[in-house]
Design an enzyme around this catalytic site. Structure first.
Site, PDB file in Angstrom:
ATOM      1  N   ASP A   1       0.836  -1.204   0.000  1.00 19.41           N
ATOM      2  CA  ASP A   1       0.000   0.000   0.000  1.00 19.41           C
ATOM      3  C   ASP A   1       0.871   1.254   0.000  1.00 19.41           C
ATOM      4  OD1 ASP A   1       0.862  -0.183   2.608  1.00 19.41           O
ATOM      5  OD2 ASP A   1      -1.144  -0.078   3.508  1.00 19.41           O
ATOM      6  N   SER A   2       2.215   1.052  -0.017  1.00 18.07           N
ATOM      7  CA  SER A   2       3.109   2.167  -0.330  1.00 18.07           C
ATOM      8  C   SER A   2       2.765   2.735  -1.701  1.00 18.07           C
ATOM      9  CB  SER A   2       4.572   1.707  -0.299  1.00 18.07           C
ATOM     10  OG  SER A   2       4.751   0.520  -1.052  1.00 18.07           O
TER      11      SER A   2
ATOM     12  N   ASP B   1      -1.129  -6.054  -0.322  1.00 16.28           N
ATOM     13  CA  ASP B   1      -1.485  -5.421   0.951  1.00 16.28           C
ATOM     14  C   ASP B   1      -2.980  -5.158   1.011  1.00 16.28           C
ATOM     15  OD1 ASP B   1       0.655  -5.096   2.660  1.00 16.28           O
ATOM     16  OD2 ASP B   1       1.240  -3.139   1.866  1.00 16.28           O
TER      17      ASP B   1
ATOM     18  N   LYS C   1      -1.381  -9.372   2.768  1.00 13.93           N
ATOM     19  CA  LYS C   1      -0.613  -8.921   3.936  1.00 13.93           C
ATOM     20  C   LYS C   1      -1.462  -7.970   4.766  1.00 13.93           C
ATOM     21  CE  LYS C   1       3.168  -6.089   3.564  1.00 13.93           C
ATOM     22  NZ  LYS C   1       2.782  -4.903   4.356  1.00 13.93           N
TER      23      LYS C   1
ATOM     24  N   GLU D   1      -1.333  -5.624   8.599  1.00 16.98           N
ATOM     25  CA  GLU D   1      -0.370  -5.014   9.519  1.00 16.98           C
ATOM     26  C   GLU D   1      -0.772  -5.211  10.981  1.00 16.98           C
ATOM     27  OE1 GLU D   1       0.538  -0.919   8.576  1.00 16.98           O
ATOM     28  OE2 GLU D   1       1.255  -1.443   6.565  1.00 16.98           O
TER      29      GLU D   1
ATOM     30  N   GLU E   1       9.511  -4.456   9.959  1.00 19.69           N
ATOM     31  CA  GLU E   1       9.956  -3.163   9.413  1.00 19.69           C
ATOM     32  C   GLU E   1      10.513  -2.262  10.509  1.00 19.69           C
ATOM     33  OE1 GLU E   1       7.150  -1.242   6.810  1.00 19.69           O
ATOM     34  OE2 GLU E   1       8.330   0.617   6.732  1.00 19.69           O
TER      35      GLU E   1
HETATM   36  O1  KIV Z   1       3.583  -1.091   1.555  1.00 21.75           O
HETATM   37  C1  KIV Z   1       4.735  -1.552   1.432  1.00 21.75           C
HETATM   38  O2  KIV Z   1       5.451  -1.319   0.449  1.00 21.75           O
HETATM   39  C2  KIV Z   1       5.231  -2.396   2.513  1.00 21.75           C
HETATM   40  C3  KIV Z   1       6.683  -2.741   2.505  1.00 21.75           C
HETATM   41  C4  KIV Z   1       7.499  -1.555   2.827  1.00 21.75           C
HETATM   42  C5  KIV Z   1       6.989  -3.884   3.385  1.00 21.75           C
HETATM   43  O3  KIV Z   1       4.492  -2.781   3.349  1.00 21.75           O
END
Ligand code: KIV
Length: 288
Positions: free
Chosen positions: A52-53, A91, A121, A123, A190
């Site tokens: 989600d970056s 994510d 994924k 969090e 992280e």
């Molecule tokens: O959103 C993302 O890119 C991440 C990574 C930095 C692990 O969660």
């Protein structure tokens, strides 16, 4: 040679476990679109994460919080179409899984059905441990994420390293073990001190992927735009730039702009011709 380079088939969780057992480091990178996926594929990575970056790297939001399920699904589906061999992790965005097991399952099922991702994924520890257990029970492989969890960075005091006291580190290790016990197939850690990762590793049988977590994790992940120098903003301490594509891209577009303005582009070889007889007819037909 990695397993998938040798076989040309999609990696499995079993392949990752075998690599971990053999002490072979796992390589994860983020990607957000079809060309990015093809580049990651060609580079031979093991795992691609549609993080989600994406909210910040490709959608221009100032944090990961605003990105929506529909936005992430569109990006993840594009990445899927560009991948053949790496495992694909997506994510689940903030607000799409925390409220209840039912919400988490419904969101994750959309991702699996509409994007073809292999794992999702989520969090944090806490209630996310219950969500992970429910997702795994529903047949959806899950990656946990502890340490700095950007979706809840505000409540962590901002984008800063986590687990820097013995008590905080113990809690982080407890969360990680609980996520493993809930059935997670993999864990991202992280922005934690290297000592914390070293203390964590003996407790986990699942692959651990670090980002700003030192050398002891089973593998590493970096954000595509960070490692390739595409992102115009301050980078975290753990980022290493392996290329400067932003500078190369600006130089390329500036050269194009110069040639358009000077008339050097397009040159004759960039145009299409037509038979001379047809050109002559055209000239006659359009002569004033
Ligand atoms: O959103 C993302 O890119 C991440 C990574 C930095 C692990 O969660």
């Amino acid at each position: 040679m990695s397993v998938h380079a040798a076989t040309g088939r999609r990696l499995t969780l079993g392949d990752l476990a075998a690599k971990k057992a053999a002490g072979e480091k796992l390589v994860m990178v983020t990607a957000y679109d079809h060309p990015g996926a093809q580049i990651a594929e060609a580079a031979g990575v093991d795992i691609v994460l549609v993080g989600d970056s994406a909210a910040m790297t490709v959608l221009g939001y100032d944090s990961t919080v605003p990105v929506t399920v529909d936005e992430m699904i569109m990006l993840t589906a594009a990445v899927r179409r560009g991948l053949r061999t790496p495992l694909l992790v997506a994510d689940l965005p903030f607000g799409s899984y925390e409220a209840s097991d039912e919400q988490a399952i419904a969101t994750a099922q959309r991702f699996v059905k509409e994007t073809g991702c292999d794992l999702v994924k989520i969090e944090r520890g806490g209630t996310s441990i219950d969500r992970a257990r429910a997702l795994v029970a529903a047949g959806i492989p899950v990656v946990g994420h502890v340490g700095l969890t950007p979706q809840t960075a505000t409540s962590l005091g901002g984008y800063r390293a986590q687990g820097r006291t013995a008590a905080a580190a113990r809690q982080l290790i407890e969360d990680a073990v609980a996520l493993q016990d809930a059935g997670c197939s993999m864990l991202v850690v992280e922005a934690v001190p290297s000592d914390v990762t070293a203390a964590l590793m003996p407790h986990l049988a699942i692959p651990v992927i670090g980002i700003g977590a030192g050398p002891d994790a089973d593998g590493q992940v970096l954000v595509f735009h960070d490692l390739l120098g595409l992102y115009d903003g301050p980078a975290a301490k753990f980022v290493k730039r392996y290329a400067d594509l932003r500078t190369a891209a600006i130089a390329g577009i500036a050269a194009y702009a110069d040639e358009v303005r000077s008339g050097a582009y397009p040159a004759p070889e960039h145009g299409y011709g037509m038979p001379e007889a047809e050109a002559a007819r055209l000239r006659t037909a359009t002569a004033g």
